[in-house]
Scaffold this motif. Structure first.
Motif, PDB file in Angstrom:
ATOM      1  N   GLU A 121     -14.805  23.799  -2.087  1.00 35.39           N
ATOM      2  CA  GLU A 121     -14.190  24.384  -0.887  1.00 35.39           C
ATOM      3  C   GLU A 121     -12.666  24.289  -0.969  1.00 35.39           C
ATOM      4  OE1 GLU A 121     -14.531  26.387   2.777  1.00 35.39           O
ATOM      5  OE2 GLU A 121     -16.038  25.922   1.243  1.00 35.39           O
ATOM      6  N   ALA A 122     -12.160  23.143  -1.421  1.00 35.16           N
ATOM      7  CA  ALA A 122     -10.705  22.991  -1.574  1.00 35.16           C
ATOM      8  C   ALA A 122     -10.161  23.929  -2.649  1.00 35.16           C
ATOM      9  CB  ALA A 122     -10.373  21.544  -1.916  1.00 35.16           C
ATOM     10  N   ARG A 314       0.475   6.348  -5.144  1.00 35.35           N
ATOM     11  CA  ARG A 314       1.437   6.486  -4.039  1.00 35.35           C
ATOM     12  C   ARG A 314       1.192   7.767  -3.244  1.00 35.35           C
ATOM     13  NH1 ARG A 314       6.325   7.343  -5.382  1.00 35.35           N
ATOM     14  NH2 ARG A 314       6.140   7.534  -7.649  1.00 35.35           N
ATOM     15  N   THR A 315       0.887   8.858  -3.953  1.00 36.72           N
ATOM     16  CA  THR A 315       0.608  10.117  -3.267  1.00 36.72           C
ATOM     17  C   THR A 315      -0.636   9.998  -2.389  1.00 36.72           C
ATOM     18  OG1 THR A 315       1.650  11.466  -4.982  1.00 36.72           O
ATOM     19  CG2 THR A 315       0.010  12.550  -3.603  1.00 36.72           C
ATOM     20  N   ALA A 316      -1.698   9.387  -2.913  1.00 38.82           N
ATOM     21  CA  ALA A 316      -2.928   9.222  -2.143  1.00 38.82           C
ATOM     22  C   ALA A 316      -2.701   8.342  -0.925  1.00 38.82           C
ATOM     23  CB  ALA A 316      -4.024   8.640  -3.033  1.00 38.82           C
ATOM     24  N   GLU A 317      -1.898   7.314  -1.075  1.00 41.33           N
ATOM     25  CA  GLU A 317      -1.588   6.467   0.075  1.00 41.33           C
ATOM     26  C   GLU A 317      -0.862   7.267   1.162  1.00 41.33           C
ATOM     27  OE1 GLU A 317      -1.155   1.953  -1.724  1.00 41.33           O
ATOM     28  OE2 GLU A 317       0.573   3.298  -1.860  1.00 41.33           O
ATOM     29  N   GLN A 318       0.073   8.114   0.745  1.00 41.69           N
ATOM     30  CA  GLN A 318       0.822   8.925   1.710  1.00 41.69           C
ATOM     31  C   GLN A 318      -0.090   9.931   2.409  1.00 41.69           C
ATOM     32  OE1 GLN A 318       3.840  10.590  -0.807  1.00 41.69           O
ATOM     33  NE2 GLN A 318       4.911   8.633  -1.066  1.00 41.69           N
ATOM     34  N   LEU A 319      -0.994  10.573   1.668  1.00 39.94           N
ATOM     35  CA  LEU A 319      -1.859  11.604   2.230  1.00 39.94           C
ATOM     36  C   LEU A 319      -2.921  11.026   3.158  1.00 39.94           C
ATOM     37  CD1 LEU A 319      -2.449  13.937  -0.869  1.00 39.94           C
ATOM     38  CD2 LEU A 319      -1.088  14.459   1.169  1.00 39.94           C
ATOM     39  N   THR A 320      -3.416   9.843   2.826  1.00 42.41           N
ATOM     40  CA  THR A 320      -4.521   9.265   3.607  1.00 42.41           C
ATOM     41  C   THR A 320      -4.045   8.311   4.694  1.00 42.41           C
ATOM     42  OG1 THR A 320      -4.804   7.378   2.101  1.00 42.41           O
ATOM     43  CG2 THR A 320      -6.040   9.390   1.589  1.00 42.41           C
ATOM     44  N   GLY A 321      -2.854   7.760   4.542  1.00 44.14           N
ATOM     45  CA  GLY A 321      -2.382   6.739   5.463  1.00 44.14           C
ATOM     46  C   GLY A 321      -2.992   5.375   5.222  1.00 44.14           C
ATOM     47  N   HIS A 322      -3.702   5.225   4.089  1.00 45.01           N
ATOM     48  CA  HIS A 322      -4.350   3.952   3.763  1.00 45.01           C
ATOM     49  C   HIS A 322      -3.704   3.350   2.513  1.00 45.01           C
ATOM     50  CE1 HIS A 322      -7.590   4.404   6.647  1.00 45.01           C
ATOM     51  NE2 HIS A 322      -7.851   5.611   6.185  1.00 45.01           N
ATOM     52  N   PRO A 323      -3.440   2.047   2.508  1.00 45.16           N
ATOM     53  CA  PRO A 323      -2.984   1.406   1.269  1.00 45.16           C
ATOM     54  C   PRO A 323      -4.108   1.367   0.252  1.00 45.16           C
ATOM     55  CG  PRO A 323      -3.437  -0.240   2.937  1.00 45.16           C
ATOM     56  CD  PRO A 323      -3.581   1.086   3.625  1.00 45.16           C
ATOM     57  N   ALA A 324      -3.759   1.408  -1.014  1.00 48.19           N
ATOM     58  CA  ALA A 324      -4.763   1.339  -2.077  1.00 48.19           C
ATOM     59  C   ALA A 324      -5.458  -0.019  -2.050  1.00 48.19           C
ATOM     60  CB  ALA A 324      -4.106   1.572  -3.429  1.00 48.19           C
ATOM     61  N   GLU A 325      -6.760   0.001  -2.360  1.00 45.33           N
ATOM     62  CA  GLU A 325      -7.573  -1.200  -2.288  1.00 45.33           C
ATOM     63  C   GLU A 325      -8.293  -1.443  -3.607  1.00 45.33           C
ATOM     64  OE1 GLU A 325     -10.272  -0.823   0.962  1.00 45.33           O
ATOM     65  OE2 GLU A 325      -8.696  -0.596   2.485  1.00 45.33           O
ATOM     66  N   ASP A 364     -17.446  14.014  10.263  1.00 41.61           N
ATOM     67  CA  ASP A 364     -16.020  13.740  10.435  1.00 41.61           C
ATOM     68  C   ASP A 364     -15.296  13.500   9.115  1.00 41.61           C
ATOM     69  OD1 ASP A 364     -17.252  11.325   9.887  1.00 41.61           O
ATOM     70  OD2 ASP A 364     -16.132  10.185  11.388  1.00 41.61           O
ATOM     71  N   GLN A 365     -16.041  13.365   8.013  1.00 42.03           N
ATOM     72  CA  GLN A 365     -15.424  13.145   6.708  1.00 42.03           C
ATOM     73  C   GLN A 365     -15.057  14.455   6.012  1.00 42.03           C
ATOM     74  OE1 GLN A 365     -15.368   9.780   4.612  1.00 42.03           O
ATOM     75  NE2 GLN A 365     -14.860   9.480   6.772  1.00 42.03           N
ATOM     76  N   ILE A 366     -15.634  15.574   6.474  1.00 44.53           N
ATOM     77  CA  ILE A 366     -15.571  16.803   5.676  1.00 44.53           C
ATOM     78  C   ILE A 366     -14.201  17.467   5.714  1.00 44.53           C
ATOM     79  CG2 ILE A 366     -16.506  19.144   5.503  1.00 44.53           C
ATOM     80  CD1 ILE A 366     -19.245  17.909   6.236  1.00 44.53           C
ATOM     81  N   LYS A 367     -13.706  17.818   6.890  1.00 39.24           N
ATOM     82  CA  LYS A 367     -12.421  18.518   6.961  1.00 39.24           C
ATOM     83  C   LYS A 367     -11.269  17.668   6.412  1.00 39.24           C
ATOM     84  CE  LYS A 367     -13.441  21.828  10.638  1.00 39.24           C
ATOM     85  NZ  LYS A 367     -13.105  22.301  12.015  1.00 39.24           N
ATOM     86  N   PRO A 368     -11.181  16.372   6.757  1.00 41.90           N
ATOM     87  CA  PRO A 368     -10.095  15.567   6.174  1.00 41.90           C
ATOM     88  C   PRO A 368     -10.149  15.508   4.650  1.00 41.90           C
ATOM     89  CG  PRO A 368     -11.033  14.457   8.075  1.00 41.90           C
ATOM     90  CD  PRO A 368     -11.928  15.613   7.780  1.00 41.90           C
ATOM     91  N   THR A 369     -11.364  15.422   4.088  1.00 39.54           N
ATOM     92  CA  THR A 369     -11.474  15.369   2.631  1.00 39.54           C
ATOM     93  C   THR A 369     -10.991  16.664   2.003  1.00 39.54           C
ATOM     94  OG1 THR A 369     -13.352  13.845   2.730  1.00 39.54           O
ATOM     95  CG2 THR A 369     -13.082  15.089   0.699  1.00 39.54           C
ATOM     96  N   VAL A 370     -11.452  17.807   2.534  1.00 38.91           N
ATOM     97  CA  VAL A 370     -11.023  19.097   1.999  1.00 38.91           C
ATOM     98  C   VAL A 370      -9.505  19.229   2.090  1.00 38.91           C
ATOM     99  CG1 VAL A 370     -11.146  21.602   2.291  1.00 38.91           C
ATOM    100  CG2 VAL A 370     -13.231  20.224   2.450  1.00 38.91           C
ATOM    101  N   ALA A 371      -8.925  18.817   3.203  1.00 41.66           N
ATOM    102  CA  ALA A 371      -7.475  18.936   3.385  1.00 41.66           C
ATOM    103  C   ALA A 371      -6.711  18.084   2.377  1.00 41.66           C
ATOM    104  CB  ALA A 371      -7.094  18.536   4.814  1.00 41.66           C
ATOM    105  N   ILE A 372      -7.179  16.875   2.150  1.00 39.30           N
ATOM    106  CA  ILE A 372      -6.496  15.996   1.187  1.00 39.30           C
ATOM    107  C   ILE A 372      -6.615  16.556  -0.233  1.00 39.30           C
ATOM    108  CG2 ILE A 372      -6.606  13.719   0.090  1.00 39.30           C
ATOM    109  CD1 ILE A 372      -7.353  12.640   2.918  1.00 39.30           C
ATOM    110  N   LEU A 373      -7.797  17.049  -0.586  1.00 37.24           N
ATOM    111  CA  LEU A 373      -7.967  17.638  -1.919  1.00 37.24           C
ATOM    112  C   LEU A 373      -7.092  18.878  -2.081  1.00 37.24           C
ATOM    113  CD1 LEU A 373     -11.834  17.288  -2.462  1.00 37.24           C
ATOM    114  CD2 LEU A 373     -10.008  15.789  -3.292  1.00 37.24           C
ATOM    115  N   GLU A 374      -6.974  19.686  -1.032  1.00 31.32           N
ATOM    116  CA  GLU A 374      -6.086  20.856  -1.088  1.00 31.32           C
ATOM    117  C   GLU A 374      -4.646  20.427  -1.331  1.00 31.32           C
ATOM    118  OE1 GLU A 374      -8.452  24.023   1.821  1.00 31.32           O
ATOM    119  OE2 GLU A 374      -6.823  22.784   2.637  1.00 31.32           O
TER     120      GLU A 374
END
Length: 388
Positions: A121-122, A314-325, A364-374
């Motif tokens: 989809e992305a 760093r990019t994933a942290e910025q896009l998700t708002g979550h620190p890497a774990e 609730d996981q679907i649209k945020p995931t597609v947006a981050i992958l885009e």
């Protein structure tokens, strides 16, 4: 826009195509049905597709689908297989997508067939745009059992890209590090005899008592020596999982087998650990009068560690708002990282829903995931640039 199924239809078709992988032959299945569906959809979108049969594993294959050309680029990777299931414990057919409670239920919705429709989809947005770097959608075989698919890719040195996202269920939190996994068997052959006279035999069970003591002492030493505070369980673990031996109270036990798993931290070598276990257990043979054999139940999954400050982290942290774990479960990440890619694990759903009845993926996981992958495709494939 090419006419391929919508996201929900793709998910429904993937869930309805069984692709269990298992070390038990009675459960193990081909993944070709899933590969063929993905290949059809992606080729229709304009991806160049290659189905890679896995040598020595009949009915198993990887898929490498590439949009665009050039060096660098982004891999979106997932595995096509699922674990076995107990259908009688589910509230719906595990091979039929069921929509209820704002969730999609079905075997693989979370772990991890659900990632592919979201990645596709992305990708739809970019099929008619001039990519500066390629987008690769990678689908692998047997992640839940032998990792034969990832191992075949490592051996072939493919695919080549600069960045890789493995869409395992992490609640879309970026994972930059995980433990490795070893699963080993200790088999002891003694000599059966009448229990009234211990001199008539050599007890494999008593020898196994000594083996278990050595393994527990080895675990204690490892946990004193190694620690990584980013993990919820900060030390390597060793679990004595199952034991079988003997056949009657009045017979000296002639055979006994123990299976255990060991989860090493990054920096701990599987080969070095196996050698240490062999050296530790071999001296027990003579005093107990038995033969001790140690065998790997599968080759093992190396631990994985990326740099906390890497571009993709760093990019994933910025896009998700979550620190890497860091997580304790294993993935195909070390194999892709060894191919030279900046790699993270990050996908929809949660590991708590995986490997159990009523596995689901929340709406609730679907649209945020597609947006981050885009956003990732936009940055690493369309723009072809990254902050360094």
């Amino acid at each position: 826009m090419p006419a391929i199924p919508d996201l929900v239809t793709m998910l429904r078709e993937l869930i309805a195509t069984p692709s269990i992988s298992c070390t038990a032959p009675d459960w193990d299945q081909s993944n070709l049905g899933v590969i063929e569906k993905l290949e059809s959809w992606l080729s229709e979108l304009g991806f160049r597709t290659e189905v890679m049969p896995i040598t020595g594993f009949p009915g198993k294959a990887n898929l490498i689908a590439t949009l665009g050309t050039g060096p660098g680029g982004l891999v979106l990777s997932g595995h096509t297989d699922t674990v076995p299931c107990n259908a009688e414990l589910w509230h719906s057919d595990p091979f039929r997508l069921d929509e209820r409670d704002n969730r999609f239920y079905g075997l693989g919705t979370c772990d991890m067939k659900g990632f592919f429709p979201l990645a596709i989809e992305a990708a739809r947005r970019f099929v008619d745009q001039p990519l500066q770097q390629p987008l690769i959608i990678l689908a692998t075989a047997d992640e839940e059992s032998s990792m034969s698919g990832a191992r075949a890719l490592a051996e072939a040195g493919r695919p080549k890209a600069r960045y890789a996202v493995i869409g395992e269920p992490t609640g879309m939190k970026p994972i930059y590090m995980h433990k490795g996994i070893m699963m080993e068997a200790v088999r002891i052959t003694g000599r059966a005899g009448h229990s009234s006279d211990p001199s008539l035999g050599a007890s494999a069970l008593e020898a196994m008592h000594g083996v278990m003591g050595e393994l527990i002492a080895f675990r204690r030493e490892l946990q004193q020596q190694y620690r990584q505070s980013d993990f919820a369980v900060s030390v390597p673990t060793l679990n004595l999982g199952c034991i079988h031996g003997g056949d009657n109270p009045n017979r000296i036990c002639g055979r006994c087998e123990l299976e255990f798993d060991l989860r090493p931290l990054p920096g701990m070598s599987i080969d070095v650990l196996r050698e240490a276990i062999h050296k530790r257990l071999a001296p027990l043979q003579q005093p107990y009068g038995v033969r001790i054999e140690v065998e790997a139940l599968f080759p093992g999954i190396p631990s994985f560690q990326n740099e906390r400050t890497s571009e993709l982290v760093r990019t994933a942290e910025q896009l998700t708002g979550h620190p890497a774990e860091a997580v304790a479960f294993g993935t195909e990440a070390p194999f892709l990282k060894d191919l030279g890619m900046d790699t993270i694990v990050m996908g929809p759903g949660h590991i708590d829903q995986a490997h159990q009845p009523d596995e689901y993926l929340g709406f609730d996981q679907i649209k945020p995931t597609v947006a981050i992958l885009e956003n990732l495709i936009q940055k690493y494939c369309l723009q072809g640039t990254a902050d360094t």
